[in-house]
Design a protein around this motif. Structure first.
Motif, short mmCIF file in Angstrom:
data_model
loop_
_atom_site.label_atom_id
_atom_site.label_comp_id
_atom_site.label_asym_id
_atom_site.label_seq_id
_atom_site.Cartn_x
_atom_site.Cartn_y
_atom_site.Cartn_z
N LYS B 86 0.74 -0.98 -0.05
CA LYS B 86 0.01 -0.22 0.10
C LYS B 86 0.69 1.25 -0.28
CE LYS B 86 -4.03 -2.29 0.31
NZ LYS B 86 -3.88 -3.06 -0.81
N ILE B 87 1.49 1.28 -0.86
CA ILE B 87 2.16 2.74 -1.34
C ILE B 87 1.01 3.65 -1.85
CG2 ILE B 87 4.24 3.91 -2.22
CD1 ILE B 87 5.67 1.17 -2.50
N PRO B 88 0.91 5.09 -1.46
CA PRO B 88 0.32 5.70 -2.18
C PRO B 88 0.77 6.20 -3.55
CG PRO B 88 1.08 6.95 -0.06
CD PRO B 88 1.80 5.64 -0.47
N PRO B 89 -0.03 6.25 -4.65
CA PRO B 89 0.46 6.12 -6.23
C PRO B 89 1.44 7.36 -6.19
CG PRO B 89 -1.96 6.20 -5.79
CD PRO B 89 -1.62 6.29 -4.54
N ASP B 90 1.20 8.55 -5.71
CA ASP B 90 2.16 9.46 -5.92
C ASP B 90 3.57 9.17 -5.46
OD1 ASP B 90 1.20 9.80 -3.44
OD2 ASP B 90 1.24 12.01 -3.28
N SER B 91 3.63 8.50 -4.45
CA SER B 91 5.04 8.14 -4.11
C SER B 91 5.60 7.09 -4.96
CB SER B 91 4.89 7.49 -2.64
OG SER B 91 4.17 8.21 -1.82
N SER B 92 4.71 6.33 -5.53
CA SER B 92 5.12 5.24 -6.35
C SER B 92 5.93 5.80 -7.51
CB SER B 92 4.19 4.02 -6.84
OG SER B 92 3.13 4.90 -7.63
N VAL B 93 5.05 6.96 -8.08
CA VAL B 93 5.58 7.81 -9.05
C VAL B 93 7.04 8.22 -8.96
CG1 VAL B 93 5.16 9.89 -10.40
CG2 VAL B 93 3.47 8.43 -10.28
N ALA B 94 7.11 8.89 -7.69
CA ALA B 94 8.44 9.44 -7.35
C ALA B 94 9.57 8.26 -7.35
CB ALA B 94 8.26 10.23 -5.90
N ILE B 95 9.20 7.32 -6.78
CA ILE B 95 10.31 6.10 -6.65
C ILE B 95 10.70 5.68 -8.13
CG2 ILE B 95 10.67 3.73 -6.13
CD1 ILE B 95 8.41 4.06 -3.95
N LEU B 96 9.49 5.41 -8.93
CA LEU B 96 9.95 5.09 -10.44
C LEU B 96 10.71 6.21 -11.01
CD1 LEU B 96 6.59 3.61 -11.88
CD2 LEU B 96 9.05 2.43 -11.72
N LEU B 97 10.31 7.34 -10.88
CA LEU B 97 10.81 8.42 -11.67
C LEU B 97 12.40 8.51 -11.25
CD1 LEU B 97 8.92 11.69 -12.56
CD2 LEU B 97 11.17 11.90 -12.01
N SER B 98 12.55 8.67 -10.20
CA SER B 98 14.01 9.16 -9.53
C SER B 98 14.78 7.76 -10.00
CB SER B 98 14.09 9.51 -8.09
OG SER B 98 13.33 8.76 -7.44
N SER B 99 14.40 6.80 -9.47
CA SER B 99 15.21 5.39 -9.97
C SER B 99 15.61 5.20 -11.35
CB SER B 99 14.82 4.00 -9.13
OG SER B 99 13.37 4.06 -9.08
N GLY B 100 14.60 5.62 -12.24
CA GLY B 100 14.80 5.49 -13.56
C GLY B 100 15.91 6.52 -14.16
N LEU B 101 15.87 7.43 -13.65
CA LEU B 101 16.66 8.62 -13.85
C LEU B 101 18.18 8.24 -13.43
CD1 LEU B 101 16.41 11.31 -15.51
CD2 LEU B 101 16.05 12.52 -13.57
N ALA B 102 18.11 7.79 -12.26
CA ALA B 102 19.37 7.43 -11.33
C ALA B 102 20.15 6.49 -12.35
CB ALA B 102 19.23 7.04 -10.15
N VAL B 103 19.44 5.49 -12.74
CA VAL B 103 19.95 4.47 -13.53
C VAL B 103 20.58 4.85 -14.86
CG1 VAL B 103 19.84 2.30 -14.96
CG2 VAL B 103 18.86 2.44 -12.57
N GLY B 104 19.89 5.72 -15.67
CA GLY B 104 20.48 6.46 -16.83
C GLY B 104 21.74 7.39 -16.35
N ILE B 105 21.69 8.01 -15.27
CA ILE B 105 22.79 9.06 -14.95
C ILE B 105 24.00 8.18 -14.70
CG2 ILE B 105 23.64 10.67 -13.63
CD1 ILE B 105 20.79 11.90 -13.30
N VAL B 106 23.86 7.11 -14.02
CA VAL B 106 25.01 6.54 -13.81
C VAL B 106 25.42 5.87 -14.67
CG1 VAL B 106 25.47 4.15 -12.54
CG2 VAL B 106 24.31 5.92 -11.33
N LEU B 107 24.79 5.04 -15.73
CA LEU B 107 25.27 4.57 -16.86
C LEU B 107 25.90 5.49 -17.88
CD1 LEU B 107 22.77 1.70 -17.45
CD2 LEU B 107 25.08 1.54 -16.48
N ILE B 108 25.39 6.69 -17.94
CA ILE B 108 25.75 7.60 -18.68
C ILE B 108 27.29 8.29 -18.22
CG2 ILE B 108 25.77 10.19 -19.73
CD1 ILE B 108 22.66 9.39 -19.58
#
Ligand SMILES: Nc1ncnc2c1ncn2[C@@H]1O[C@H](COP(=O)(O)OP(=O)(O)O)[C@@H](O)[C@H]1O
Ligand SMILES: [Mg+2]
Lengths: 269, 287
Positions: B86-108
């Protein structure tokens, strides 16, 4: 398709107990049966367990003790087939006010799931019939949020009966609608029961609503306090006294609970 | 040069065809996301897709396919997680958004900085789309629209009230998982059109505009798809003549349609009270 014989009781509940979070006893050894054609009023104060009882009957809650049978079959073993014979209007339908569906679309939701395949013309006929019964034909292109509370209630009832169920379950249907609408609502419930031959269970903490409608009454407050003919319940002063006392006790219990937790949060003022 | 003449360019034909396809799927998926108060889910997934793209670039695989795989897995994973804890939807968005971006930045940073490819994914590159890509986009869009057409009543009912849908015998969980996979595929497919950064405009704008029209669900969906296609086509055409970035032009056209709708609606509303005062005038004349 399930072979449902019309002789078996509509609802048959045997030694049903339910604990929330496996610790809070909410339903304590409830047993009763409901026959075809009954209009059963479940009464009990707020927090008595009425909604919990419905959740067990509908198989929304599954971790109860005891058995729940609909039309002679256990709900947990035949949930989909049995629910296709049931209509349900929940207590607080949490409907997004800007939801763009119109009344016709919302009522036709009731056909989904219960019937595997149906033709467009069948759906149209059923929806039209349901709209006529609840008296909303002139509103079919309106959106949900353009209707009054009483009209919204009737839309949800039409949705719950559009697939010709044998049993209709209404959780606190009269809360939040005004006096004038209430009379119209009672009339509709009587019509569904008498003319459409739908057995109905409705819950209420308002004795008035139940006394005007039900032929059978079950009075619960965690335990079953009374089950039988409505005239016996409402004719018995002791019974009514017990009801009000137990309602008062629940109220006091909640009140004590609230003041306790408040004083913990605010130690000194 | 006229509008008809630019249709003779192959790159314009490909841009318009894939643009129309993407507009249709984004607005169709977006209607359910918007009504579930989950508007930013598309944004979150596009950032996850960005992570997926950089994985592909880093490992020298075809980046769009790693983006599909990564995004679908992440979207299913977060749905499973929100179901069970039961994570609230807006928090799940925050988690997805930042982890996706982080993976990208690290690999770049590991691979020594931004490449041209990554840039075109961030900001969209609709004018560079190949024939092969256009075919893939059209094929995927038809498949997605077909599945939505089959499921739309169920999805609409679930969006209306999950509990009632479940009591009616609809398999709510399964429908939600299928929807999430469709949404993930839609986002990745659309990235080449408007890029990671602007995708959520295409998902949200046509729908909030269409909802303003106040029609039933089916009509709202049709109006929304119409608005989305109109903004994509005019955005592409405008970008050609004004020589500006197409993704920006598409989104700004969408914003313009949205604002025009609001203004028209308010003008209509301010006309109406004159009618309401009629009984009042009537009463006065009786006095
Ligand atoms: N999901 C839940 N988790 C824990 N306790 C609950 C839950 N739902 C209801 N309860 C508790 O169970 C009791 C019965 O609730 P309910 O069935 O809603 O009563 P009623 O419908 O008669 O007002 C109340 O004390 C309520 O606080
Ligand atoms: Mg209740």
């Amino acid at each position: 398709m399930l072979n449902i014989t019309s002789a078996s009781p509509i609802v048959e509940i045997d030694h049903l107990s339910y604990w929330y979070d496996s610790s809070f006893l909410t339903l304590d050894n409830i047993s009763f049966r409901m026959e075809q054609g009954d209009l059963l009023g479940i009464i009990g104060p707020n927090g008595a367990g009425k909604t919990t009882l419905f959740s067990c009957i509908l198989g929304i809650l599954t971790d109860y003790r005891g058995t729940v049978k609909l039309f002679g079959k256990e709900i947990l073993k035949n949930r989909k087939a049995l629910l296709s014979e049931v209509g349900y209007v929940p207590q607080h339908a949490s409907i997004e006010q800007s939801f763009p569906a119109n009344i016709e679309e919302i009522i036709s939701f009731g056909l989904l799931g219960s019937i595997e395949k149906y033709s467009r013309s069948y759906a149209k006929d059923q929806v039209l019939k349901a709209m006529q019964i609840v008296g909303l034909t002139d509103k079919k292109n309106k959106r949900f949020n353009e209707l009054s509370g009483g009209q919204q209630q009737r839309v949800l009832i039409a949705k719950a009966m559009v697939h010709n169920p044998r049993l209709l379950i209404l959780d606190e249907p009269t809360s939040g609608i005004d006096q004038e609408t209430q009379d119209r609502f009672y009339e509709l419930i009587r019509k569904l029961n008498a003319e459409e031959k739908i057995s109905i269970i409705l819950s209420s903490h308002d004795l008035d609503a139940v006394s005007k409608l039900a032929n059978k009454v079950a009075c619960i407050n965690r335990k079953m306090h009374f089950h039988g003919d409505a005239k016996d319940f409402f004719g018995d002063e002791n019974m009514l006294k017990t009801y009000y006392e137990s309602a008062m006790q629940t109220h006091l219990r909640l009140h004590q609970f609230n003041t306790k937790s408040n004083s913990q949060q605010l130690p000194s003022t | 040069m006229t509008i008809l003449e630019i249709l003779e360019f192959g790159f314009m034909q490909r841009a318009l065809i894939s643009g129309i396809a993407v507009a249709a799927i984004c607005s169709a998926i977006g209607l359910f996301l918007v009504l579930r108060k989950h508007s930013l889910f598309g944004d979150a997934m596009s950032h996850v897709a960005f992570g997926g793209l950089s994985i592909g670039l880093f490992l020298n695989l075809y980046p769009i396919w790693t983006a599909y795989a990564f995004t679908i897995i992440a979207a299913l994973g977060i749905t499973k997680m929100t179901d069970s804890i039961k994570i609230p939807p807006d928090s799940s968005v925050a988690i997805l958004l930042s982890s996706g971006l982080a993976v990208g930045i690290v690999l770049i940073s590991l691979s020594g900085g931004f490449s041209l490819d990554l840039f075109s994914f961030l900001f969209g590159s609709i004018l560079l789309i190949s024939t092969q890509d256009t075919i893939t986009i059209v094929f995927l869009s038809i498949a997605i629209l077909a599945i939505i057409a089959i499921m739309y009543r169920r999805l609409m009912y679930i969006t209306f009230d999950e509990k009632q849908a479940s009591v009616s015998g609809i398999n709510v969980k399964l429908a939600n998982y299928i929807f999430i996979v469709l949404a993930a595929i839609t986002v990745v497919t659309s990235i080449r059109l408007v890029g990671v950064l602007l995708i959520s405009a295409l998902i949200v704008l046509p729908n909030i505009t269409a909802i303003l029209f106040g029609r039933g669900f089916k009509k709202t969906a049709i109006i929304s798809i119409g608005i989305a296609i109109a903004s994509v086509v005019s955005g592409i055409v405008i970008s050609y003549f004004a020589n500006i970035a197409p993704a920006g032009a598409i989104v700004l056209t969408g914003v313009a349609i949205f604002l025009c709708t609001i203004v028209t609606r308010n003008i209509r509303k301010s006309i109406r009270p004159i009618k309401i005062t009629e009984p009042y005038l009537h009463n006065r004349s009786q006095e």
